[in-house]
Design a protein around this motif. Structure first.
Motif, PDB file in Angstrom:
ATOM      1  N   ILE A   1      17.882   2.272  -8.785  1.00 36.53           N
ATOM      2  CA  ILE A   1      18.029   2.333 -10.242  1.00 36.53           C
ATOM      3  C   ILE A   1      16.937   3.181 -10.883  1.00 36.53           C
ATOM      4  N   HIS A   2      15.686   2.934 -10.526  1.00 36.05           N
ATOM      5  CA  HIS A   2      14.561   3.598 -11.195  1.00 36.05           C
ATOM      6  C   HIS A   2      13.887   4.666 -10.344  1.00 36.05           C
ATOM      7  N   GLY A   3      14.403   4.925  -9.168  1.00 36.18           N
ATOM      8  CA  GLY A   3      13.797   5.937  -8.314  1.00 36.18           C
ATOM      9  C   GLY A   3      12.531   5.421  -7.650  1.00 36.18           C
ATOM     10  N   HIS A   4      11.542   6.273  -7.526  1.00 35.25           N
ATOM     11  CA  HIS A   4      10.291   5.899  -6.869  1.00 35.25           C
ATOM     12  C   HIS A   4       9.376   5.209  -7.874  1.00 35.25           C
ATOM     13  N   MET A   5       9.176   3.913  -7.671  1.00 42.66           N
ATOM     14  CA  MET A   5       8.352   3.106  -8.579  1.00 42.66           C
ATOM     15  C   MET A   5       6.965   2.919  -7.971  1.00 42.66           C
ATOM     16  N   GLU A   6       5.940   3.338  -8.688  1.00 45.43           N
ATOM     17  CA  GLU A   6       4.562   3.183  -8.228  1.00 45.43           C
ATOM     18  C   GLU A   6       4.007   1.894  -8.819  1.00 45.43           C
ATOM     19  N   LEU A   7       3.587   0.977  -7.954  1.00 51.35           N
ATOM     20  CA  LEU A   7       3.131  -0.332  -8.419  1.00 51.35           C
ATOM     21  C   LEU A   7       1.663  -0.565  -8.077  1.00 51.35           C
ATOM     22  N   HIS A   8       0.990  -1.205  -9.007  1.00 55.15           N
ATOM     23  CA  HIS A   8      -0.429  -1.539  -8.876  1.00 55.15           C
ATOM     24  C   HIS A   8      -0.640  -2.494  -7.689  1.00 55.15           C
ATOM     25  N   PRO A   9      -1.766  -2.369  -6.975  1.00 53.46           N
ATOM     26  CA  PRO A   9      -2.024  -3.248  -5.816  1.00 53.46           C
ATOM     27  C   PRO A   9      -1.965  -4.738  -6.142  1.00 53.46           C
ATOM     28  N   LEU A  10      -2.334  -5.126  -7.359  1.00 53.86           N
ATOM     29  CA  LEU A  10      -2.271  -6.540  -7.732  1.00 53.86           C
ATOM     30  C   LEU A  10      -0.824  -7.024  -7.781  1.00 53.86           C
ATOM     31  N   LEU A  11       0.077  -6.167  -8.241  1.00 52.52           N
ATOM     32  CA  LEU A  11       1.499  -6.534  -8.258  1.00 52.52           C
ATOM     33  C   LEU A  11       2.032  -6.672  -6.838  1.00 52.52           C
ATOM     34  N   VAL A  12       1.588  -5.790  -5.952  1.00 53.45           N
ATOM     35  CA  VAL A  12       2.024  -5.860  -4.559  1.00 53.45           C
ATOM     36  C   VAL A  12       1.534  -7.152  -3.914  1.00 53.45           C
ATOM     37  N   LYS A  13       0.310  -7.570  -4.246  1.00 56.65           N
ATOM     38  CA  LYS A  13      -0.235  -8.827  -3.732  1.00 56.65           C
ATOM     39  C   LYS A  13       0.660  -9.998  -4.144  1.00 56.65           C
ATOM     40  N   ILE A  14       1.132  -9.981  -5.399  1.00 58.07           N
ATOM     41  CA  ILE A  14       2.008 -11.043  -5.902  1.00 58.07           C
ATOM     42  C   ILE A  14       3.368 -10.984  -5.206  1.00 58.07           C
TER      43      ILE A  14
END
Length: 562
Positions: free
Chosen positions: A78-91
């Motif tokens: 849907i949104h293509g390549h989404m870059e996510l903050h490391p804190l979000l990845v931890k969650i």
């Protein structure tokens, strides 16, 4: 790579974190005002007086756990390549969030639409991403809003975690199972608590469990500048905004001076939020239904203006038709998919089966206490284990110790997978929207009248238990009101001055009926003879009903018999 100033801790926080880990040399950091995590290496720690190589390595290993330097990229259809903050990845990597992989976004919709196999997991990641995109766009355009990195992270985390509390088959769980468990006889032991329970309540509690049970998460939050408890309270208030008598003036506790931030994830004011942006686009994609709303365009034109002393997100006046497309898409998705007559009856059957299995399904929660399907909502450790998988646990169950407590529930679910679901006899569309009391009375009248034999005809053996009556409401999200009435706009010549646009000014080509109810009648008995008899009885009931009733709500109701 994450920028260096995204990984900073003051000396006291660093000292506290290292002491929690029981590491030597923690007090060395106490007097340091700010420590850039990217600068921490063996030489830095040696200069600080931490002499033992083992101590230095332990500190570095601990810091790397709370400060992964690289952002992660998720490839999304849907949104293509989404870059996510490391804190979000931890969650995302916690059991509480991973659980969403096993909860269908559209509940029973997958039994009707073969493409609707997506789950709450990818939707939640999409909402977290879009929440960040919108708040960053506002920050870039309006520096005077004083949006800081803490605000951005809090909004992203709220978007990411807003659906943590969904139960099996999403809305089926809270709108059908919990409701049925509340009204059953004998009543559920939770009583009145269940009547007001919503999945947002569980989302807040699940977020609490996620934070408390995830190693290094609090330390990582501190490393990226979040404060406890104020930022955690802010995140939870965005997930479940406080209820307000007047939606135009909600009372926020954490950041009332930045009231516009509460309109990004769960907009109680007019329903225009990134949660809808994602699930309209995602659901349309998987259902094969066209979505005319362009959320990227909305984000480009979004601005914050002051309205009656509060700051609200507004959009350009020329975008009014794009917003109407948003709510037209909502109406179309409900009519064609979410409230599809087969989807609704399969959800009803799943809820019926789960209720029969309720007291026989045991889920271990905190302290080793055991919970049922319905009571698991009171314990988040138990609730974490509750997903769509319970459907297959019941479906594949067998007799145990000479007893088969799940037989009835298993038979219902077996009929679903064999496509032997209850059959829709017809739809009744009343004039206007009946009250809850009128709907309740209609349920009684229908179920009482349908099985009565016709005069001079033999009784066909049908009983009121053979019929299901399901009312569904189709609207634009505001219960008959125009949601655009609660939206403010700005003009390119006056970008700080907010105003409303009247419906008739926007366009004369608008559906006047903003809310309608359809009452669907089903037969549990699906053999040809029973279906023929039931349809004839429904037709006769309607003819007699329209002649006798003077109430405008029911007198001229439209009926379609299938």
């Amino acid at each position: 790579m994450a920028s260096e100033d995204y990984g900073e801790m003051n000396g006291e926080d660093m000292c506290e974190y290292l002491k929690e880990k029981g590491l030597e040399g923690a007090d060395t950091f106490k007097e340091k005002p700010v420590i850039k995590l990217s600068e921490l290496d063996d030489d830095f720690l040696t200069k600080m007086g931490i002499d033992q190589p083992e101590d230095r390595q332990n500190i570095l290993d601990s810091i790397l756990r709370i400060w992964p330097a690289a952002l992660k990229v998720f490839n999304d259809p849907i949104h293509g390549h989404m870059e996510l903050h490391p804190l979000l990845v931890k969650i995302i990597d916690t059991p509480q969030f991973q659980r969403l992989r096993y909860i269908k976004q559209l509940g029973a919709g997958y039994f009707v639409y073969p493409g609707a196999s997506h789950n709450r997991f990818e939707h939640s990641i999409g909402v977290g991403y879009l929440a960040g995109e919108l708040v960053k766009a506002l920050k870039e355009k309006q520096q005077d809003l004083n949006i800081n990195k803490r605000d951005i992270l809090c909004v992203q985390i709220a978007g990411l975690c807003h659906d943590l509390g969904h139960g099996p088959f999403s809305h089926m769980f809270d709108q059908m199972l919990i409701l049925k468990a509340t009204n059953q006889d004998p009543p559920c032991p939770l009583g009145e608590k269940m009547k007001t329970w919503k999945h947002e309540d569980a989302s807040v509690k699940m977020f609490n469990l996620l934070v408390e049970s995830t190693e290094d998460l609090k330390g990582m939050m501190r490393a990226y500048g979040l404060k406890e408890p104020e930022d955690l309270d802010f995140i939870k208030e965005m997930i479940k905004p406080p209820e307000a008598k007047d939606k135009s003036s909600p009372q926020y506790k954490c950041h009332p001076e930045k009231s516009f931030l509460y309109e990004i994830v769960a907009n109680e004011r007019n329903g225009i939020d990134v949660d809808k942006f994602d699930y309209f686009a995602r659901d349309s994609y998987h259902l094969g239904i066209k979505n005319n709303f362009d959320h990227g365009r909305f984000i480009k034109f979004a601005r914050v203006c002051e309205v009656d002393g509060q700051k609200h997100i507004c959009t350009r006046d020329k975008e009014v038709n794009n917003l109407y497309d948003l709510f037209n898409t909502r109406h179309s998705l409900h009519r064609r998919a979410y409230q599809h007559n087969v989807v609704k009856i399969i959800e009803h059957m799943i809820a019926e089966a789960f209720l029969k299995a309720d007291e026989h399904i045991e889920i271990k929660g905190s302290g080793g206490e055991m919970f049922t399907l319905s009571t698991a909502i009171t314990d988040m450790e138990a609730y974490t284990k509750l997903t769509d998988c319970v459907f297959y646990e019941i479906l594949n169950s067998t007799e145990k110790d000479g007893e088969d407590h799940l037989r009835e529930a298993r038979e219902i679910l077996t009929n679903i997978v064999k496509r032997k679901h209850y059959t829709c006899l017809g739809e009744i569309k009343p004039e206007g929207i009946p009250s809850k009391e009128e709907i309740s009375q209609l349920r009684k009248d229908l179920t009482a009248a349908l099985p009565l034999p016709r005069e001079g005809a033999q009784a066909d053996g049908l009983t009121k238990e053979d019929f299901v009556v399901l009312p569904v409401t189709l609207d634009y999200g505001e219960k008959g009101k125009d949601p655009i009435d609660s939206m403010h706009f700005y003009n390119k010549n006056s970008p700080t001055k907010a105003f409303k646009i009247k419906r008739e000014v926007a366009s004369s080509f608008r559906q006047e009926d903003l809310s309608e109810m359809i009452i669907m009648v089903y037969s549990k008995r699906i053999d040809p003879k029973s279906l023929r008899d039931a349809r004839k009885q429904l037709e006769q009931w309607i003819e007699g009903r329209n002649d006798k009733l003077q109430d405008a709500v029911w007198k001229n109701c439209l009926v379609t018999v299938f």
